[in-house]
Design a protein around this motif. Sequence first.
Motif, PDB file in Angstrom:
ATOM      1  N   ASP A 680     -21.113-104.361  48.046  1.00 32.27           N
ATOM      2  CA  ASP A 680     -20.379-104.262  46.505  1.00 32.27           C
ATOM      3  C   ASP A 680     -19.235-104.850  46.583  1.00 32.27           C
ATOM      4  N   MET A 681     -19.020-105.770  45.896  1.00 29.11           N
ATOM      5  CA  MET A 681     -17.629-106.554  45.722  1.00 29.11           C
ATOM      6  C   MET A 681     -17.483-107.106  44.333  1.00 29.11           C
ATOM      7  N   ASP A 682     -16.254-107.498  44.039  1.00 27.54           N
ATOM      8  CA  ASP A 682     -15.758-108.004  42.878  1.00 27.54           C
ATOM      9  C   ASP A 682     -16.817-109.190  42.265  1.00 27.54           C
ATOM     10  N   ASP A 683     -16.775-109.341  41.108  1.00 19.67           N
ATOM     11  CA  ASP A 683     -17.381-110.413  40.427  1.00 19.67           C
ATOM     12  C   ASP A 683     -16.791-111.948  40.900  1.00 19.67           C
ATOM     13  N   SER A 684     -15.312-111.803  41.086  1.00 21.38           N
ATOM     14  CA  SER A 684     -14.801-113.266  41.346  1.00 21.38           C
ATOM     15  C   SER A 684     -15.297-113.385  42.872  1.00 21.38           C
ATOM     16  N   LEU A 685     -15.281-112.468  43.586  1.00 22.80           N
ATOM     17  CA  LEU A 685     -15.575-112.557  45.212  1.00 22.80           C
ATOM     18  C   LEU A 685     -17.296-112.849  45.310  1.00 22.80           C
ATOM     19  N   GLN A 686     -18.080-112.462  44.186  1.00 21.20           N
ATOM     20  CA  GLN A 686     -19.226-112.613  44.407  1.00 21.20           C
ATOM     21  C   GLN A 686     -19.589-114.333  43.866  1.00 21.20           C
ATOM     22  N   VAL A 687     -18.921-114.739  43.173  1.00 18.24           N
ATOM     23  CA  VAL A 687     -18.957-116.068  42.673  1.00 18.24           C
ATOM     24  C   VAL A 687     -18.468-117.063  43.891  1.00 18.24           C
ATOM     25  N   LYS A 688     -17.325-116.620  44.614  1.00 22.25           N
ATOM     26  CA  LYS A 688     -17.034-117.546  45.772  1.00 22.25           C
ATOM     27  C   LYS A 688     -18.077-117.358  46.879  1.00 22.25           C
ATOM     28  N   LEU A 689     -18.742-116.137  46.933  1.00 17.66           N
ATOM     29  CA  LEU A 689     -19.769-116.300  47.766  1.00 17.66           C
ATOM     30  C   LEU A 689     -20.876-117.021  47.387  1.00 17.66           C
ATOM     31  N   GLY A 690     -21.154-117.070  46.376  1.00 16.60           N
ATOM     32  CA  GLY A 690     -22.161-117.860  45.863  1.00 16.60           C
ATOM     33  C   GLY A 690     -21.963-119.469  45.984  1.00 16.60           C
ATOM     34  N   GLU A 691     -20.785-119.818  45.926  1.00 22.57           N
ATOM     35  CA  GLU A 691     -20.312-121.388  46.274  1.00 22.57           C
ATOM     36  C   GLU A 691     -20.340-121.684  47.683  1.00 22.57           C
TER      37      GLU A 691
END
Length: 740
Positions: A680-691
């Motif tokens: 469970d993490m913030d959306d911005s962190l999820q985006v960085k993880l996806g990149e």
Amino acid sequence: LSFMLSLRKTLYNIEQFGQYPLQVNGFNNLDECLEGAMVEKEIESLHSDHAVTSGRERWFKKLPPVLTFELSRFEFNTQLGRPEKIHKKLEFPQIVYMDRYLHKNIERTNERRGEVKKLKEQLATLQQKLECYKNYGSGPMKYPLADMLQFVLEFATTKPTSVSPAEDPRLTTSSPPTVSHPLSDAIAKDSSEPGDKDSSDSLVSSVSNCQQTPIYKPFTQCKHPTDCLPHPAPHSATEEELHFVKTCLRRWRTEVEHDINELKTSIDKLTQTLEGMYSDNSLCQVPYRLHAVLVHEGQASAGHYWAYIYDHANQRWMKYNDVSITESSWEELERDSFGGMTNASAYCLMYIDDRLPQLITGTTTLSCQVLHGMDSLPAALRRYVQEDNRWFQQELSEWEEQFCQTATPQEESATPVEPPSSSVENTELTPVEPAPQSGPSTEEVEQGATSEARSGSEEEKTAFHEEYSRLYELSQEEITPQEDARLQHALVYFFQNKAPKRVIERTLLEQFTDRNLSFDERAISIMREARAKLRLIKPEDMDMEEYMQWHDDYRDFRTVFVYLLTGLEHYQHGKMREALNYLAHAYETNAALLGKGEKRGVNKALIAVYRRKCLTALNDSASRLFCSGEEGKVEEGLSIMDEAVIPCLHLMSRDSALSQEDRDAMENIRSHWCCCLGQDMDDSLQVKLGELLPRVLDGSSGTVVLKDPPKVHVNQAHDLCSRLAAVMESIHNTTVVTVQ
């Protein structure tokens, strides 16, 4: 060397220029910069919105052989009261055509500029229309119109379940499982004709069935969902209503997709037309080729400078960085010069007229003509002359020094000069007959050379023999983790790798020619004897390229050891990031050596085990920083991954001989980051993880950029041996040992 300045097409002023200044802000490439500098009004560049209201135009009347562009990458910040560097990305080509900026092409260029203006207006209109389709909606939230129609179609064709969503106990759980959306299935089935009944029924069935087989998406969920949640659906809908809605929505969606495709096709055609507006033959008659790029790294107040210069003879880029001159590539030049990525960027570009070959062939001056004549000699003779000149210069400097100290010019003639090669058989040095010269006959020269060689004292021959034997015995010693005799002398390395005899013999002779060893009469006598033997070697008796390659390999071998020892010392002090950089470079250089022979390099398992330890430790540290969620720590974790872990993973993935332990470590790192998706993490962190994930998982694509290690001094043999023993003792005893 001048350009014409035109005001209202009535006033002309001719000015000379040296370095031509170009603004960087507002432009994306060199042609846009030139267009902006030549036309100070509405600037017709392909991508830039930069515009200045003025009616002044500039045209080149005559261009110099070397065209230098000064890129203005510094500006003064009036708010802060200090200069700042412009880090914006600016691309430049290897060949730039200057036809469109010449005054003789003024009518043709202005005609093209008018066409460019019209095409840009059409392009802007089409892009606005496409944007309306891609971001549709009257509120703050906007979505692609085609997707919205598909969502409505999906809702209309979903049948309600017997249990309402409010009464479904599965919705009360705190962490509902992630369910794949049926949108992809509906889109796939919607590709059939609107009037096809079987296709229509299939679509209704696919979207109305709540117990669909979910699609596993590894980048958005870690586990397969165990059940499917009910989707929103109309409370009631007659077959007539459903048929009408489906028919309209499908038709509208088809029309929207058709319009979008037509817009994209038109935009692509206009873009290609704009890009090729100045590329026809009539405007490609004045080519200038990039010759040098001057780079600045840092800020406006301080920084570091280096240059890239093209070697036309060998068709390669060379990097001149202080005292270091290394071969480079266009990709490295782009990375360091375009800007936008780091604080390094080009501030000066030098182009040369590609129609003037004499600029690079070196035939315009007397000295250049001499060098050109040297190049026309056969390879063996050219090496002989170059070596002879080098030794002649050394003899002159030694003679001058000796004459100034003793004021006895007689002593100068005792020191021979200039060697090209050598040869010994077994442990005896055999002189080689010199080439015939004008004056005495061939027989006289041979007799003179033989008698001179045989006149050497027994002391000198004993010195050669003893050194040869000492180094040969060293080469027979076994290599251990604590000791490696190859570090003590190049000849030990050559003996162990069965180098050619002539390479061994020349190396032995050359070590006795060092002036620093001339500390007494006996040493001076040995030095002169060694130089004499070197001078007696004919050019064809020695392959100097092979000789230099063996010495280059030994230099690389010592460099591997320096990188390894430095990396292990950093590892002992807990500096994992620095250690991994050195160990990765040591492994890559060592792998190239081992490809030539088993004893050409170091045991790769020793490097691999500590590279693996550093890699694992750095990945764990980066993971902790990233998962903390704090902005500063997240950026630090991503920096560790991008600059250290990911480049190392990419290099390891390309190694076909990689050990199973390294493969397991790579798999553990990749699995670790994949499992982070389930957290469970913030959306911005999820985006960085996806990149981040694609770079971690895919090591087969992209350019591997391994940061160059800091310059290290290759110590003397004694220092390297001492450092090796100290580091190994430190590792085995788990205590830190520092070697000064």
